[in-house]
Every structure is written in structure tokens, then in C-alpha cells.
Design a protein around this motif. Sequence first.
Motif, PDB file in Angstrom:
ATOM      1  N   PHE A 277       0.837  -1.196   0.000  1.00  0.00           N
ATOM      2  CA  PHE A 277       0.000   0.000   0.000  1.00  0.00           C
ATOM      3  C   PHE A 277       0.881   1.260   0.000  1.00  0.00           C
ATOM      4  O   PHE A 277       1.758   1.414   0.843  1.00  0.00           O
ATOM      5  CB  PHE A 277      -0.907   0.018   1.239  1.00  0.00           C
ATOM      6  N   GLY A 278       0.632   2.136  -0.958  1.00  0.00           N
ATOM      7  CA  GLY A 278       1.367   3.402  -1.039  1.00  0.00           C
ATOM      8  C   GLY A 278       2.766   3.287  -1.618  1.00  0.00           C
ATOM      9  O   GLY A 278       3.462   4.301  -1.734  1.00  0.00           O
ATOM     10  N   GLU A 279       3.188   2.077  -1.982  1.00  0.00           N
ATOM     11  CA  GLU A 279       4.557   1.872  -2.448  1.00  0.00           C
ATOM     12  C   GLU A 279       4.639   1.874  -3.973  1.00  0.00           C
ATOM     13  O   GLU A 279       3.640   1.694  -4.676  1.00  0.00           O
ATOM     14  CB  GLU A 279       5.104   0.552  -1.905  1.00  0.00           C
ATOM     15  N   LEU A 280       5.869   2.080  -4.465  1.00  0.00           N
ATOM     16  CA  LEU A 280       6.144   2.032  -5.893  1.00  0.00           C
ATOM     17  C   LEU A 280       7.141   0.925  -6.184  1.00  0.00           C
ATOM     18  O   LEU A 280       8.029   0.646  -5.373  1.00  0.00           O
ATOM     19  CB  LEU A 280       6.746   3.355  -6.377  1.00  0.00           C
ATOM     20  N   LEU A 281       7.014   0.318  -7.357  1.00  0.00           N
ATOM     21  CA  LEU A 281       8.070  -0.539  -7.889  1.00  0.00           C
ATOM     22  C   LEU A 281       8.672   0.215  -9.065  1.00  0.00           C
ATOM     23  O   LEU A 281       7.970   0.572 -10.018  1.00  0.00           O
ATOM     24  CB  LEU A 281       7.539  -1.896  -8.340  1.00  0.00           C
ATOM     25  N   VAL A 282       9.977   0.471  -8.990  1.00  0.00           N
ATOM     26  CA  VAL A 282      10.673   1.264  -9.994  1.00  0.00           C
ATOM     27  C   VAL A 282      11.669   0.386 -10.747  1.00  0.00           C
ATOM     28  O   VAL A 282      12.435  -0.365 -10.122  1.00  0.00           O
ATOM     29  CB  VAL A 282      11.409   2.450  -9.325  1.00  0.00           C
TER      30      VAL A 282
ATOM     31  N   VAL B 112       6.953   1.061 -12.682  1.00  0.00           N
ATOM     32  CA  VAL B 112       6.348  -0.049 -13.431  1.00  0.00           C
ATOM     33  C   VAL B 112       5.163  -0.655 -12.694  1.00  0.00           C
ATOM     34  O   VAL B 112       4.376  -1.401 -13.277  1.00  0.00           O
ATOM     35  CB  VAL B 112       7.383  -1.156 -13.759  1.00  0.00           C
ATOM     36  N   GLU B 113       5.038  -0.336 -11.403  1.00  0.00           N
ATOM     37  CA  GLU B 113       3.913  -0.857 -10.635  1.00  0.00           C
ATOM     38  C   GLU B 113       3.689   0.065  -9.445  1.00  0.00           C
ATOM     39  O   GLU B 113       4.646   0.602  -8.876  1.00  0.00           O
ATOM     40  CB  GLU B 113       4.214  -2.287 -10.166  1.00  0.00           C
ATOM     41  N   ALA B 114       2.437   0.285  -9.085  1.00  0.00           N
ATOM     42  CA  ALA B 114       2.102   1.143  -7.954  1.00  0.00           C
ATOM     43  C   ALA B 114       1.100   0.444  -7.059  1.00  0.00           C
ATOM     44  O   ALA B 114       0.123  -0.146  -7.544  1.00  0.00           O
ATOM     45  CB  ALA B 114       1.535   2.474  -8.443  1.00  0.00           C
ATOM     46  N   GLY B 115       1.350   0.475  -5.769  1.00  0.00           N
ATOM     47  CA  GLY B 115       0.442  -0.142  -4.825  1.00  0.00           C
ATOM     48  C   GLY B 115      -0.836   0.663  -4.657  1.00  0.00           C
ATOM     49  O   GLY B 115      -0.924   1.829  -5.068  1.00  0.00           O
ATOM     50  N   ASN B 116      -1.829   0.041  -4.059  1.00  0.00           N
ATOM     51  CA  ASN B 116      -3.065   0.752  -3.763  1.00  0.00           C
ATOM     52  C   ASN B 116      -2.764   1.974  -2.907  1.00  0.00           C
ATOM     53  O   ASN B 116      -1.883   1.948  -2.054  1.00  0.00           O
ATOM     54  CB  ASN B 116      -4.047  -0.163  -3.020  1.00  0.00           C
TER      55      ASN B 116
ATOM     56  N   ILE C 231       2.018   4.709 -13.685  1.00  0.00           N
ATOM     57  CA  ILE C 231       2.863   3.813 -14.454  1.00  0.00           C
ATOM     58  C   ILE C 231       3.498   4.596 -15.603  1.00  0.00           C
ATOM     59  O   ILE C 231       2.856   5.368 -16.298  1.00  0.00           O
ATOM     60  CB  ILE C 231       2.046   2.643 -15.029  1.00  0.00           C
ATOM     61  N   GLY C 232       4.812   4.410 -15.779  1.00  0.00           N
ATOM     62  CA  GLY C 232       5.528   5.090 -16.848  1.00  0.00           C
ATOM     63  C   GLY C 232       6.188   6.388 -16.426  1.00  0.00           C
ATOM     64  O   GLY C 232       6.990   6.944 -17.188  1.00  0.00           O
ATOM     65  N   ASP C 233       5.856   6.880 -15.239  1.00  0.00           N
ATOM     66  CA  ASP C 233       6.499   8.109 -14.764  1.00  0.00           C
ATOM     67  C   ASP C 233       7.984   7.882 -14.519  1.00  0.00           C
ATOM     68  O   ASP C 233       8.388   6.854 -13.951  1.00  0.00           O
ATOM     69  CB  ASP C 233       5.860   8.587 -13.452  1.00  0.00           C
TER      70      ASP C 233
END
Length: 366
Positions: free
Chosen positions: A33-38, A77-81, A88-90
Motif C-alpha cells: 500500500f502506497g509503495e512504488l516498484l521502480v 512499473v507498478e504502484a500499490g493501492n 505507471i511510466g512516470d
Amino acid sequence: MIAERPAETMLAAVLYGSEDLRMEQIPVPRPGFGELLVRVGAALTCGTDLKVYRRGYHAMMLKPPLVFGHELAGVVVEAGNGVTKFAIGDRVLPMNSAPCDACFFCRHGQQNLCENLLFNNGAYAEYMRIPARIAEKNTFLVPEDIPLEHAALAEPLACVVHGFRETGARAGDTMVVIGAGPIGLMFMHVAELSGVHVIAVVKRDDQVGAARRFGASEVVQIASGVDPVAAVRRLTGDGRGADVAIEAVAQPATWESAVAMVRKGGVVNFFGGPPRGTVVGLDTNRLHYGDITLKASFHHTPGACAAAFALLSGGTFKCAEFITRSAGLEEVPAVFARMMTRSADNAADIKTAVFPNGYRPDRGAR
């Protein structure tokens, strides 16, 4: 929010102990939750990373085994709830820490000393998970015209911006910077861009040119028979000393020299941190009757990070000149082994940019 899901495993540089850095296939982290996968676009080598590699740990930032590295920029590439600031793509610049903004130090405007400061490591990998607090408080969108390896310079630059601000240096002042590693050179460049007259104290021949390139008007090279304190003072008005002295070497002798180089009423910032238990000798009479301010600066704040990113985005900061070598992710252990010893091959190196995902500016697509 999910883009094309990465493979289940990824290549990463894992630190196990002193000079024990291994390339391994490990699971790709998944954002909560609230996290990003970069997807890491570029990661940079750092003096702190070299110190950690040499010692095998960092009491505040990491304990092995752990994926290594902390200066990076990449693509979401992925964003948590719960993520609302990024998509995505930022292209993003995630800093390596974020304060809690609730503890004693945060409430007193000292976020760099946060009692619950959250650190993040893992830049030398194909992917990196960004914790929710860092994603929310200390991550920046990177414009398309800024190379990711340039954006990644913002983390060490933020430390320098924080340290520079704490000296109170103003346009027209004279600042002496002892040391011409990446941090010392950044101090010179930030000072020059702020209208401060810079004197550099360096050791090696290659550092003389680097210091001038990044803003030093005068350079004192330490050599046999040279008294660097006297040489610096001769370059200041009436020999009174510099308004500000920055120590960026982390040696007791240079701490003492910094105090001797500054004028009455001046400021010394002990930016380079020697190992625990190090003791220095200072002339208390000169400190007291000279009304000298001694300061040590640690880390950065979200405000300093924003200021650093604005500075390197503004077009005047010499981003490209700080990156002197590039490497693929698989080369990271060899990069750090090479950094351990200065030679003719790497004497002029400042930072190495590591490109994990198939693109290097010097080679194009691989």
C-alpha cells in the motif's frame, strides 16, 4: 495499477560483508500500500557506498546481507493501492530516506536527525521497491529532458545543499574546501554558483584540474614542504583566513586544518565524518577569542532534496562532468574492487553510472 509485470526474479548486487559483494538472482519485490516498484534506469556510485563496501556495514543505513546502493532514478512499473502522486511510466527520482515529521527532531525543524528516519537501499538491481513514506514525501518526477543518471545526482547534492545552507555563506564570501572527492567538488560547484569565492585544498595532480573545473578560483596542492594553512591564508584578504571552511576528507588532521584556515568570526563545517572514536585537538583559545562557529552537517531534508533537484534541473549545474565512467549492472563488484585502489586508470574518476536495464549512453542499446 500495474504495467507489464516484471519477471519473478531479477539480478541484484547483494552485500554480505566487507568487500563481499555478489551478483545474485533474487525475487522481484512487490509494492504494498502506497509503495512504488521502480525499474532502475541508472544508479550511481558513492563515497558512502565505498565506505560501506570496505567496512561491510553501516550502523544507520544497512546491515548485510542486503541489496546495495542508494543513488538512483528510474521508471515506475507498478504502484500499490493508495498511490495518487505517480502513475505507471512516470520517470522518478526516489531519495534514499524520508523523515517521520512527528518526532522531537522533526518538530524542531531538524528532519535530518529524525528519530525514525526511514532509509532505503537496493539501487544496484533491476528493480527497487520504494516505501510509501519515501514515495509520498521524497520522490520527484523527472522531466523527459533530464537523463536519469543526472537526476540521480540529486541525493548527494541534497546533502551538500543542506551543509552549504548551514554555513550561512553569502555571495562575495570566501570558502575554502578541503578535499576534492565527489562531495568536495559538489561543495565547490554549489559555492561558485552561489557567488562564493572558492579556494580548494587538494592532494593529487588530477584533482587540481577538477577543482578548477567545478569552480575553485585558487587551488592549494598539498605537497612536501607546503604548509596548506599558510598557503590558504595568504590567498585571503590581509591573510585573515576564509569566511567559511568545509572539511570533506574525514581525517583528524584536516579537521584541525579547517579550524586554522578560517577567520575570526568564521564558520567551519566538519562535513567529512571520521570513524567512531576519532579524537581531534583544537586550540580552544583561538575558538573562544576568535568567536569561531563549529558545525557538522549530516544527511539531508526533503526541503534540501527539492532544492538540489531544482538546481540540477536548472541547466547551470555540470551534471555530465560528475559522471566519468559507466558500467552494466553485472560489473558492480568489479567497479567497487577498482574503487578500492587509485591507479592511473581511475585516478580522475568521480562517479560511475550503473545502467541495469540494457541501455548505456556510451554504447547505446545492448
